[in-house]
Write an enzyme that holds these catalytic residues in place. Sequence first.
Site, PDB file in Angstrom:
ATOM      1  N   ASP A   1      31.033  37.971  40.917  1.00  0.00           N
ATOM      2  CA  ASP A   1      31.927  39.315  41.115  1.00  0.00           C
ATOM      3  C   ASP A   1      31.731  40.218  42.265  1.00  0.00           C
ATOM      4  OD1 ASP A   1      33.486  39.135  38.401  1.00  0.00           O
ATOM      5  OD2 ASP A   1      31.382  39.383  37.613  1.00  0.00           O
TER       6      ASP A   1
ATOM      7  N   ASP B   1      38.001  33.950  35.603  1.00  0.00           N
ATOM      8  CA  ASP B   1      37.665  35.057  34.934  1.00  0.00           C
ATOM      9  C   ASP B   1      38.714  36.381  34.545  1.00  0.00           C
ATOM     10  OD1 ASP B   1      35.754  36.847  33.483  1.00  0.00           O
ATOM     11  OD2 ASP B   1      35.164  37.636  35.456  1.00  0.00           O
TER      12      ASP B   1
ATOM     13  N   HIS C   1      39.088  41.176  40.355  1.00  0.00           N
ATOM     14  CA  HIS C   1      39.541  41.263  38.932  1.00  0.00           C
ATOM     15  C   HIS C   1      38.678  42.543  38.281  1.00  0.00           C
ATOM     16  CE1 HIS C   1      36.854  37.706  38.928  1.00  0.00           C
ATOM     17  NE2 HIS C   1      36.284  38.288  37.692  1.00  0.00           N
TER      18      HIS C   1
END
Length: 989
Positions: A58, A180, A430
């Site tokens: 991430d 994801d 995201h």
Amino acid sequence: MASGLQQLCVFLLFVVGEVLSFPVNQGAKPAVSCGYESCHATKPDMLNVHLVPHTHDDVGWLKTVDQYYYGDRNDIQHAGVQYILDSVVDQLIKNPDRRFIYVETAFFYRWWKQQSSATQQTVKQLVDEGRLEFVNGGWCMSDEATTHYSAVIDQMTIGLRFLNETFGPCGRPRVAWHIDPFGHAREHASMFAQMGYDGLFFGRLDYQDRAHRMREKEQELLWRASDSLTPPMADLFTGILPNGYNPPEGFCWDQFCDDPPIRDDPDLEDYNVDDVVKRFLAIAKNQATVYKTNHIIMTMGSDFQYENANLWYKNLDKLIHYVNALQAKGSKVNVLYSTPSCYLQELHRANLTWALKTDDFFPYADDAHDFWTGYFTSRPALKRYERISNGNLQICNQLEVLGGPVSRKGPFGEGDSQTMKKAMAVAQHHDAVSGTEKQHVANDYARKLAEGWQHCQVVVSNSLAGLSSSSAERIYCDNLNVSVCPLTESSKKFSVNVYNPLAQPVNWAVRLPVNGTAYSVSDAKGRSVDCQVVPVSRATQNVRRNRGFAVNELVFQVQAPPLGYTIYFVSLRQDGPPPASTQPRPPTVIKNKFLQVTFDPDTGLLSSLSNLETKQTIKLTQNFYWYNASDGKNMDSSQPSGAYIFRPNSSTPFGISRTAKTETVQTSVVQEVRQWFAPWVSQVVRLYTDSRTLELEWTVGPVPIDDHLGKEVITRLDTSIKTSEIFYTDSNGREVLQRRKDFRPTWQLKQSEPIAGNYYPINSRAFIKDDEDQLTVVTDRSQGGASIQNGSLEIMLHRRLLYDDFRGVGEPLNEISSIFPEGLVVRGRLLLSLDRPPTAADTHRPLAQQVVLQPLLTFTDGELNSNTRLEFSGLQAALPPAVHLLTLTQWDKDKVLLRLEHQFQSWESKRNSKPVTVNLQKLFSTLDVLGASELNLSANQWKDEMSRFDWTPQTDEKPLLKTFEDHSDWEVTLRPMEIRTFLLRVRLR
């Protein structure tokens, strides 16, 4: 290996008027076998299990981007991306059979810059041999619900350009990998198809949808992602991964996994090879029953895994060896190291027909009461700041081109656009603009955007100084939405530079904080402009706190040329009329020549809206409500509302007030009805003289929590339009999709959350309509919305929650700041238009672009030099209404990247849903276009060299192949919803 773009710079000689192209076969190249050629052989008579080693990193979530890269703050989460890449490269070298995929270019770019030339050469070899493969390849893995398409294209371009220039064709991803994001947008699939990807894989799918697709063996499908682009232009093969993006249960071998390693020495205790192989075969055969071919994929990795890659690879090597050893005893299972592209190639070779999908994958739920629809609105202030930053970046990019080299190094110092580009790219992640990060990470995203804008302000100032021949100090006022601008508050004479980033002229209302009572305003031609002074509202005084001291606002309309600026002059008057005063009672009507708005005199609320041109009138009531957030303490489910999950504890919202206290301001420039619903909710209903839209400026917060329940605050528009439980939303700001209450187009929905299960993302607009009337709402940021009742449209504005929703973020969505320690206050705008359905798009399409790319105001104090150029347009003529100039950015020294977009769908406008032709040489006023060649959407392949897999849908439809018949080398034709990308060689005039 040199990439195509590197070769372009090195080998290509431009001649005036020539079309540029990639060179072909520039000398001998080393033999490579990347991509599809690097795939391990499979066995046609067996079940082939493709093991895909991967890490999901991430770009900010529980830790900031920097903390994740360096492995800092491991007290929050143990994760260090630099160590992952170090370890993976080391392990790939040891065994040529091993494979690894990497996704997030933002991290890889950092790591690459820190490596020695020897390590870089080793990595290039691994890439050339297909042992290290990039998938997706954007700067980040973007969110799909709350992102705007222009920002997504930009972040993909920056990541793919780095890979292209560093690794050449072997660095170009063949597969999009969105494992994801929390639901999947049709427009994203369309963009990926136009970027040249052969397929898309994702992990998250609604639990009911997955069950249906497993039964029907439709977890792999063909997604037809546009109703305007002729197939297969926007067709994308899409695969749904079997375990999200995690390994099968019992087969996780990372350093933080609890599964036992493979113990294969029979002389030692706990030998377990037979047990491991037996369990693996059972899982593989069970998985194969819900997919169509004799190939299945298993993701071997998860969040921030492979920091010690030896653990994974040592066990995977053994797993492959021992499972395949059983083939000698008749086993029909073949296990191999693989990548998503190698798996996709086998599906393509199967030559089957695939289920066709034409809608999207929203909303997403992972259980009956767990709808991930709250993040459509979470962190509304960050969502707005991201949208403003996108507009500022486009302006920075444009002025860097139009201003030439002086924009980067000029009278105001050295500036750059790259810092802002990277900050905006990171913000598309995201867990960024989605609002699903920890608070300190959200603060870091905002800090990066602010830092990027500081760099871009230098570019903008230098460019405008060069274009206007004025080096006067330029002032930026970033808090005009709360009437704060120190220059205008104190100066008696100043000028306003209005830069318009759109390719059409724009009319825009300017509101400046002032302390004088009367002013004169004149335009660039010396003509007097009607202006009015109105008092600053009490709501604005409250929300700005101690950041400004203006008591009034100066309001006037400006007209700015396409892709250019104009200057307005403001002077304080000593003998002018007094400012407009507020009247305590609401009018029954406010109107201009286009619209009429009526109010209920008893409640102070809106009661109707009329379009005077088309002679339409609808009943329209608008008010504010909240849903109490679930705390998880009920019989149905223990799921509370949080950053991701929207779960009201009742299907009926609570009204904040049945009446509004009002005051009115009426002038020749603007009419305002200022409404107060509660100490924490207010609104201004605003109608400008020359506007075809009604503005609702809402202010919400601090949301009270003294009842110890979180609140989901909405505004609801109730109308007389007969909607039949249908409304419409945009997809990432582009094509429009129909939404129907309690309905999914591809499976029979069992609705368990009647409110949250009907919420959809709204990126720039939504509308309701019947045969006669269409009410469109244009938003200034991404928000969640629904139509729960016939004729009704509700939009969620703000969320303040007291519980974590158990999806990993580990803290409630309870935003405070130094300015608002008692709870965040958020302000925004909704723009309403009423039209006949056949012509509504002619209004809301351009309007949405104006909100996304609103004019930039800069200020200079005192008089300007007499030789100042007061007006400028970067275009020779405005582009037609159907054409949007999506991208104009510097590529390298003498080349710019240009994207032109047809912004109408094929069915929505009799006037504008037609092909439009543009001449590239007659486009710009300050640039000579010397050469042009067309690229794919992401600008990492020449358009005529882009080839993709063909797929056959389960339908009898035989689409016509689209052909382009441009009139000349310089004239390009755009069909509805088409984006065309060009690399131009230019010379500044």
